[in-house]
Design a protein around this motif. Structure first.
Motif, PDB file in Angstrom:
ATOM      1  N   GLU A  46     -15.061   1.473  13.663  1.00 51.22           N
ATOM      2  CA  GLU A  46     -15.206   0.813  12.368  1.00 51.22           C
ATOM      3  C   GLU A  46     -13.908   0.875  11.569  1.00 51.22           C
ATOM      4  OE1 GLU A  46     -17.852   2.456   9.440  1.00 51.22           O
ATOM      5  OE2 GLU A  46     -17.030   4.505   9.632  1.00 51.22           O
ATOM      6  N   LEU A  47     -13.691  -0.178  10.781  1.00 50.08           N
ATOM      7  CA  LEU A  47     -12.532  -0.232   9.907  1.00 50.08           C
ATOM      8  C   LEU A  47     -12.743   0.716   8.730  1.00 50.08           C
ATOM      9  CD1 LEU A  47      -9.843  -1.551   9.012  1.00 50.08           C
ATOM     10  CD2 LEU A  47     -11.220  -3.309   7.871  1.00 50.08           C
ATOM     11  N   VAL A  48     -11.781   1.599   8.506  1.00 51.35           N
ATOM     12  CA  VAL A  48     -11.870   2.567   7.414  1.00 51.35           C
ATOM     13  C   VAL A  48     -11.100   2.078   6.182  1.00 51.35           C
ATOM     14  CG1 VAL A  48     -11.305   4.921   6.697  1.00 51.35           C
ATOM     15  CG2 VAL A  48     -12.144   4.479   9.026  1.00 51.35           C
ATOM     16  N   ALA A  49      -9.865   1.631   6.397  1.00 44.68           N
ATOM     17  CA  ALA A  49      -9.021   1.208   5.278  1.00 44.68           C
ATOM     18  C   ALA A  49      -7.946   0.274   5.807  1.00 44.68           C
ATOM     19  CB  ALA A  49      -8.390   2.407   4.590  1.00 44.68           C
ATOM     20  N   ALA A  50      -7.493  -0.620   4.924  1.00 46.68           N
ATOM     21  CA  ALA A  50      -6.438  -1.563   5.293  1.00 46.68           C
ATOM     22  C   ALA A  50      -5.491  -1.735   4.116  1.00 46.68           C
ATOM     23  CB  ALA A  50      -7.039  -2.902   5.696  1.00 46.68           C
ATOM     24  N   ILE A  51      -4.235  -2.030   4.440  1.00 44.60           N
ATOM     25  CA  ILE A  51      -3.218  -2.182   3.408  1.00 44.60           C
ATOM     26  C   ILE A  51      -2.313  -3.350   3.778  1.00 44.60           C
ATOM     27  CG2 ILE A  51      -1.704  -0.473   4.531  1.00 44.60           C
ATOM     28  CD1 ILE A  51      -0.918   0.453   1.665  1.00 44.60           C
ATOM     29  N   SER A  52      -1.991  -4.175   2.795  1.00 41.19           N
ATOM     30  CA  SER A  52      -1.143  -5.344   3.029  1.00 41.19           C
ATOM     31  C   SER A  52       0.311  -4.916   3.174  1.00 41.19           C
ATOM     32  CB  SER A  52      -1.305  -6.337   1.879  1.00 41.19           C
ATOM     33  OG  SER A  52      -0.858  -5.760   0.670  1.00 41.19           O
ATOM     34  N   PRO A  53       1.195  -5.825   3.594  1.00 40.91           N
ATOM     35  CA  PRO A  53       2.590  -5.444   3.827  1.00 40.91           C
ATOM     36  C   PRO A  53       3.299  -4.841   2.616  1.00 40.91           C
ATOM     37  CG  PRO A  53       2.139  -7.524   4.894  1.00 40.91           C
ATOM     38  CD  PRO A  53       0.915  -7.184   4.101  1.00 40.91           C
ATOM     39  N   THR A  54       2.991  -5.310   1.416  1.00 40.12           N
ATOM     40  CA  THR A  54       3.657  -4.782   0.219  1.00 40.12           C
ATOM     41  C   THR A  54       2.778  -3.825  -0.571  1.00 40.12           C
ATOM     42  OG1 THR A  54       2.914  -6.655  -1.101  1.00 40.12           O
ATOM     43  CG2 THR A  54       5.072  -6.853  -0.018  1.00 40.12           C
ATOM     44  N   SER A  55       1.661  -3.423   0.021  1.00 40.56           N
ATOM     45  CA  SER A  55       0.691  -2.509  -0.616  1.00 40.56           C
ATOM     46  C   SER A  55      -0.022  -3.147  -1.798  1.00 40.56           C
ATOM     47  CB  SER A  55       1.362  -1.207  -1.077  1.00 40.56           C
ATOM     48  OG  SER A  55       2.011  -0.566  -0.009  1.00 40.56           O
ATOM     49  N   SER A  56       0.063  -4.467  -1.944  1.00 35.55           N
ATOM     50  CA  SER A  56      -0.564  -5.132  -3.092  1.00 35.55           C
ATOM     51  C   SER A  56      -2.074  -5.287  -2.924  1.00 35.55           C
ATOM     52  CB  SER A  56       0.062  -6.505  -3.299  1.00 35.55           C
ATOM     53  OG  SER A  56      -0.097  -7.310  -2.146  1.00 35.55           O
ATOM     54  N   LYS A  57      -2.516  -5.247  -1.670  1.00 32.46           N
ATOM     55  CA  LYS A  57      -3.950  -5.375  -1.413  1.00 32.46           C
ATOM     56  C   LYS A  57      -4.398  -4.228  -0.517  1.00 32.46           C
ATOM     57  CE  LYS A  57      -7.551  -8.516   0.236  1.00 32.46           C
ATOM     58  NZ  LYS A  57      -7.879  -9.850   0.757  1.00 32.46           N
ATOM     59  N   ILE A  58      -5.403  -3.497  -0.981  1.00 30.74           N
ATOM     60  CA  ILE A  58      -5.938  -2.347  -0.247  1.00 30.74           C
ATOM     61  C   ILE A  58      -7.458  -2.463  -0.239  1.00 30.74           C
ATOM     62  CG2 ILE A  58      -6.289   0.142  -0.330  1.00 30.74           C
ATOM     63  CD1 ILE A  58      -3.432   0.407  -1.406  1.00 30.74           C
ATOM     64  N   THR A  59      -8.049  -2.211   0.905  1.00 29.52           N
ATOM     65  CA  THR A  59      -9.503  -2.233   1.015  1.00 29.52           C
ATOM     66  C   THR A  59      -9.988  -0.984   1.736  1.00 29.52           C
ATOM     67  OG1 THR A  59      -9.415  -3.508   3.068  1.00 29.52           O
ATOM     68  CG2 THR A  59      -9.632  -4.752   1.023  1.00 29.52           C
ATOM     69  N   TYR A  60     -11.231  -0.586   1.437  1.00 29.53           N
ATOM     70  CA  TYR A  60     -11.859   0.583   2.053  1.00 29.53           C
ATOM     71  C   TYR A  60     -13.300   0.243   2.431  1.00 29.53           C
ATOM     72  CZ  TYR A  60      -8.093   3.198  -0.255  1.00 29.53           C
ATOM     73  OH  TYR A  60      -6.869   3.656  -0.687  1.00 29.53           O
ATOM     74  N   VAL A  61     -13.769   0.897   3.492  1.00 23.19           N
ATOM     75  CA  VAL A  61     -15.196   0.847   3.773  1.00 23.19           C
ATOM     76  C   VAL A  61     -15.911   1.638   2.677  1.00 23.19           C
ATOM     77  CG1 VAL A  61     -15.197   2.910   5.251  1.00 23.19           C
ATOM     78  CG2 VAL A  61     -16.895   1.113   5.605  1.00 23.19           C
ATOM     79  N   ASP A  62     -17.113   1.206   2.331  1.00 22.46           N
ATOM     80  CA  ASP A  62     -17.811   1.815   1.188  1.00 22.46           C
ATOM     81  C   ASP A  62     -17.971   3.324   1.323  1.00 22.46           C
ATOM     82  OD1 ASP A  62     -20.142  -0.920   0.437  1.00 22.46           O
ATOM     83  OD2 ASP A  62     -18.038  -0.595  -0.104  1.00 22.46           O
ATOM     84  N   SER A  63     -18.164   3.801   2.536  1.00 14.29           N
ATOM     85  CA  SER A  63     -18.464   5.217   2.740  1.00 14.29           C
ATOM     86  C   SER A  63     -17.297   6.141   2.423  1.00 14.29           C
ATOM     87  CB  SER A  63     -18.929   5.454   4.175  1.00 14.29           C
ATOM     88  OG  SER A  63     -17.934   5.057   5.089  1.00 14.29           O
ATOM     89  N   VAL A  64     -16.088   5.613   2.292  1.00 16.79           N
ATOM     90  CA  VAL A  64     -14.934   6.472   2.009  1.00 16.79           C
ATOM     91  C   VAL A  64     -14.309   6.189   0.644  1.00 16.79           C
ATOM     92  CG1 VAL A  64     -14.458   6.590   4.489  1.00 16.79           C
ATOM     93  CG2 VAL A  64     -13.103   5.039   3.036  1.00 16.79           C
ATOM     94  N   LYS A  65     -14.811   5.205  -0.077  1.00 16.57           N
ATOM     95  CA  LYS A  65     -14.245   4.868  -1.388  1.00 16.57           C
ATOM     96  C   LYS A  65     -14.304   6.069  -2.324  1.00 16.57           C
ATOM     97  CE  LYS A  65     -15.059  -0.127  -1.370  1.00 16.57           C
ATOM     98  NZ  LYS A  65     -15.829  -1.250  -1.948  1.00 16.57           N
ATOM     99  N   GLY A  66     -13.183   6.324  -2.995  1.00 14.15           N
ATOM    100  CA  GLY A  66     -13.098   7.456  -3.907  1.00 14.15           C
ATOM    101  C   GLY A  66     -12.725   8.762  -3.238  1.00 14.15           C
ATOM    102  N   ARG A  67     -12.704   8.777  -1.903  1.00 14.25           N
ATOM    103  CA  ARG A  67     -12.355  10.010  -1.176  1.00 14.25           C
ATOM    104  C   ARG A  67     -11.088   9.839  -0.341  1.00 14.25           C
ATOM    105  NH1 ARG A  67     -15.565  11.886   2.725  1.00 14.25           N
ATOM    106  NH2 ARG A  67     -16.422   9.834   3.305  1.00 14.25           N
ATOM    107  N   PHE A  68     -10.893   8.658   0.220  1.00 18.26           N
ATOM    108  CA  PHE A  68      -9.738   8.392   1.085  1.00 18.26           C
ATOM    109  C   PHE A  68      -8.744   7.494   0.354  1.00 18.26           C
ATOM    110  CE2 PHE A  68     -11.859   8.812   5.558  1.00 18.26           C
ATOM    111  CZ  PHE A  68     -12.394  10.033   5.183  1.00 18.26           C
TER     112      PHE A  68
END
Length: 114
Positions: A46-68
């Motif tokens: 499963e995808l945990v987290a992703a980051i765009s080339p300039t760090s302008s866009k970051i996403t997290y799976v719900d289960s790790v939001k606020g912790r990772f």
């Protein structure tokens, strides 16, 4: 050739922290989005987290939001995953990934147990 090398896994007690690091080589790191995946025994990757080339866009799976927290350093060609408040259900092999074109690291084991 493209290489992604993870480090930083290990055994930690519930509530503890770990920082995973992925060092990239063989491509222009700053041009590509990067991500972290994990795979627990008997479960799909499963995808945990992703980051765009300039760090302008970051996403997290719900289960790790606020912790990772995912971050990257385009000078050092590294992508980090800071993991806090770890839970037993975070136990998995964690993989560094370049989504397009696809490339994977060898994985690093994270075990959360008392």
């Amino acid at each position: 050739q493209v290489q992604l090398v993870e480090s930083g896994g290990g055994l930690v007690q519930p509530g503890g922290s770990l920082r995973l690091s992925c060092t990239a080589s063989g491509f222009t790191f700053g041009n590509y989005a990067m991500s972290w995946y994990r795979q627990a025994p008997g479960k799909e990757r499963e995808l945990v987290a992703a980051i765009s080339p300039t760090s302008s866009k970051i996403t997290y799976v719900d289960s790790v939001k606020g912790r990772f927290t995912i971050s990257r350093d385009n000078v050092k060609n590294t992508v980090l995953l800071q993991m806090n408040s770890l839970k037993p259900e975070d136990t998995a092999v964690y993989y560094c990934n370049r989504p397009f074109p696809s490339a994977w690291g060898q994985g690093t084991q994270v075990t959360v147990s008392s």
